[in-house]
Design an enzyme around this catalytic site. Structure first.
Site, PDB file in Angstrom:
ATOM      1  N   PHE A 164      43.006  28.437  46.331  1.00 17.94           N
ATOM      2  CA  PHE A 164      41.684  28.156  46.918  1.00 17.94           C
ATOM      3  C   PHE A 164      40.739  29.335  46.834  1.00 17.94           C
ATOM      4  CE2 PHE A 164      43.426  30.333  50.654  1.00 17.94           C
ATOM      5  CZ  PHE A 164      42.317  31.040  51.099  1.00 17.94           C
ATOM      6  N   LYS A 188      44.882  22.021  37.606  1.00 20.30           N
ATOM      7  CA  LYS A 188      45.114  21.424  38.928  1.00 20.30           C
ATOM      8  C   LYS A 188      44.583  22.424  39.951  1.00 20.30           C
ATOM      9  CE  LYS A 188      47.258  21.303  42.330  1.00 20.30           C
ATOM     10  NZ  LYS A 188      46.639  21.510  43.655  1.00 20.30           N
ATOM     11  N   SER A 241      50.481  31.314  46.408  1.00 21.51           N
ATOM     12  CA  SER A 241      51.381  32.024  47.317  1.00 21.51           C
ATOM     13  C   SER A 241      52.753  32.228  46.670  1.00 21.51           C
ATOM     14  CB  SER A 241      51.515  31.240  48.613  1.00 21.51           C
ATOM     15  OG  SER A 241      52.022  29.952  48.318  1.00 21.51           O
ATOM     16  N   CYS A 296      43.482  38.281  46.863  1.00 18.81           N
ATOM     17  CA  CYS A 296      44.821  38.811  46.580  1.00 18.81           C
ATOM     18  C   CYS A 296      44.766  40.309  46.316  1.00 18.81           C
ATOM     19  CB  CYS A 296      45.433  38.097  45.399  1.00 18.81           C
ATOM     20  SG  CYS A 296      44.487  38.390  43.906  1.00 18.81           S
ATOM     21  N   GLU A 397      51.977  38.501  54.415  1.00 21.06           N
ATOM     22  CA  GLU A 397      50.616  38.446  53.872  1.00 21.06           C
ATOM     23  C   GLU A 397      49.771  37.654  54.874  1.00 21.06           C
ATOM     24  OE1 GLU A 397      49.810  35.842  50.470  1.00 21.06           O
ATOM     25  OE2 GLU A 397      48.399  37.333  49.745  1.00 21.06           O
TER      26      GLU A 397
END
Ligand code: NAD
Length: 512
Positions: A164, A188, A241, A296, A397
């Protein structure tokens, strides 16, 4: 093309626009009967629904990509490069529209959406150089009258599964090089901010990309499994993730595919006692809270060496009230809401956990008025000091605007700490000592390193990827490694013999 903000939204399902698939050059509404809500994080209101693909719809997207592959692969390098230039120009012309779509579903401020797009477009610009990048090698006269040369050919249909947090840039990390090198692509995207992917598809069609070369399927685990296990998919690029990255890497490689799966991160900034305090504090605030920490490559943990701790914490504290939080469409906002309510609440739970574990909450984002009063998914900035490696706010995280601070006594202790963490995506050192910085780049077990640069995202002509649980597979993403990932080598040994000298020889071919 007629410019509307969300051209991909088909007829309303109920009263809300619907985000559907893009297959073979057309918007294709799902017949699965499954959908998910899409929200505007700034208001907390549902604005759209996104279709969820059935297995048959995945098959149909892959079939479209498979059918488009032979002609696209046979398209000349000159023509493919020309189309990549046109795609680059289309994205460039529509920067504002693309950024607005990203902000409306992700929540990040418009300048940040524009920044994401700018870095994404750099990947498309790199892909414009496909004739240069896809060149092979040639050795003349390796034996009498024999030449050897290598060529790199596309794999076929390749898939991209994206997170996202960069709904425009991360797909561009993948599809630019994939398409330019002659593959066809099935994307996707995340269900949280799905619209921009279809908008990009429409722009690419208008730029001249043949139908079927780029397809989008909206969906969840069914779509991901469908792509990862599909016999007609040659390679999968994943960013998201770590648990999903690990699973997709294992499933995809077991199914015989080439897989690059980039996972989560917990990026540390090591601050040496000689660092410039003002510059370092600015970097901590920018890299810790930019995009609400949902990057990230965000700095999640500041590791202070010795005496630098107290002045640095003071300097960061002074800067926190300057961070303007609000709707991402407001030009005054520097930080928008988080992406979903669930994620916001999970991030907030780490502030509680840090306090319960004995850390010192210097700034608590839950005290921001928008956290309490707005229906949007807001959380203020948090600073948690005296964090130790056993605490969940250090180990996990968090992926939100929460900066944790760990004290160490020495450089060696700091390096050991960073090298012991599960994740090894990015890291940075702040110092005025060139020798120490050089030693750090040698010592540190992390894939991307900044020296007085807090977010060291490699430019498009290098490649992006972390180490340890931040990347599964051998190949980093985009740049030269991206081109290599999306192509396979073939070596040709060639002779044009003189029939007059031909003879039968059953010995193993010799070069001398
Ligand atoms: P996510 O793993 O939840 O989702 C990523 C993609 O996988 C989405 O398309 C999602 O629909 C799909 N997915 C999610 N769960 C799945 C499952 N169980 N099985 C199959 N597919 C699944 O990640 P996210 O929340 O969208 O993005 C944030 C994460 O992405 C963070 O961990 C962040 O560090 C990571 N990220 C990493 C990089 C990198 O380069 N290493 C870059 C951006 C984001």
């Amino acid at each position: 093309m007629t410019q509307t903000m969300e051209p991909q939204a088909t007829e309303a399902q109920g009263t809300l626009p619907r985000v559907s698939h893009w297959i073979d050059g057309k918007v294709v509404p799902s017949a699965s009967g499954q959908s998910r809500p899409v929200y505007n994080p700034a208001t907390g209101q549902q604005t759209k629904t996104v279709d969820i693909a059935s297995v048959e719809e995945i098959d149909s997207a892959v079939a479209a990509a498979k059918a488009a592959f032979p002609a696209w692969r046979a398209t000349s390098l000159a023509k493919r490069a020309d189309i990549m230039f046109r795609i680059r120009n289309a994205f460039d012309t529509h920067r504002d529209e693309i950024a607005a779509i990203v902000t409306s579903e992700h929540g990040k401020v418009l300048s940040d959406s524009a920044g994401e797009l700018a870095r994404g477009i750099e990947n498309i610009e790199y892909a414009c150089g496909v004739p240069q990048m896809q060149k092979g090698e040639f050795s003349e006269q390796v034996s009498g009258g024999v030449d050897v040369y290598s060529i790199r050919q596309p794999l076929g249909v390749v898939a991209g599964i994206t997170p996202f947090n960069f709904p425009a840039m991360v797909p561009m990390w993948m599809f630019g090089n994939a398409i330019a090198t002659g593959n066809t692509f099935v994307l996707k995207p995340s269900t949280v901010d799905p619209s921009v992917s279809v908008y990009l598809a429409q722009l690419m069609q208008e730029a001249g990309l043949p139908d079927g070369v780029f397809n989008v399927v909206q969906g969840d685990r069914v779509a991901v499994s469908g792509l990862t296990e599909h016999p007609d998919i040659a390679a999968v690029s994943f960013v998201g993730s770590t648990p999903a990255a690990r699973r997709i890497y294992e499933t995809g490689t077991q199914a015989g595919k080439r897989v690059q799966a980039l996972g989560g991160a917990k990026n540390h900034m090591l601050v040496l006692p000689d660092a410039d305090i003002g510059l370092t504090a600015d970097a901590c605030v920018s890299a810790g809270y930019g995009s609400a920490g949902e990057r990230c490559m965000a700095i999640a943990t500041v590791v202070t060496v010795g005496d630098v701790h107290d002045p640095l914490i003071e300097a960061i504290k002074e800067r926190l009230p300057q961070v303007v939080i609000g709707d991402g469409t407001d030009p005054a906002s520097q930080m928008g809401p988080l992406v979903t309510r669930t994620h916001r609440d999970k991030v907030a739970s780490y502030i509680e956990a840090g306090a319960a574990d004995g850390a010192k909450v210097v700034a608590d984002g839950r005290e921001h008025p928008l956290y309490k009063e707005s229906d949007g998914f807001y959380l203020g900035v948090s600073l948690i000091d005296d964090v130790t490696p056993n605490m969940s706010c250090y180990k996990d995280e968090i992926f939100g605007p929460v900066l944790t601070v760990v004290r160490v006594d020495t450089y060696e202790e700091g390096v050991k700490l960073i090298n012991s963490h599960e994740f090894g995506n990015g890291t940075a050192i702040f110092t005025r000592d060139g020798g120490a910085a050089r030693q750090f780049q040698f010592d540190i077990d992390v894939g991307m390193v900044g020296i007085n640069v807090p977010i060291p995202v490699p430019v498009s002509y290098y490649s992006f990827g972390g180490w340890r649980a931040s990347l599964f597979g051998d190949s980093h993403m985009y740049g030269p490694e991206g081109v290599k990932f999306y192509t396979r080598g073939k070596v040709v040994t060639s002779r044009w013999p003189d029939p007059a000298t031909s003879e039968i020889n059953l010995g193993f071919p010799r070069t001398k």
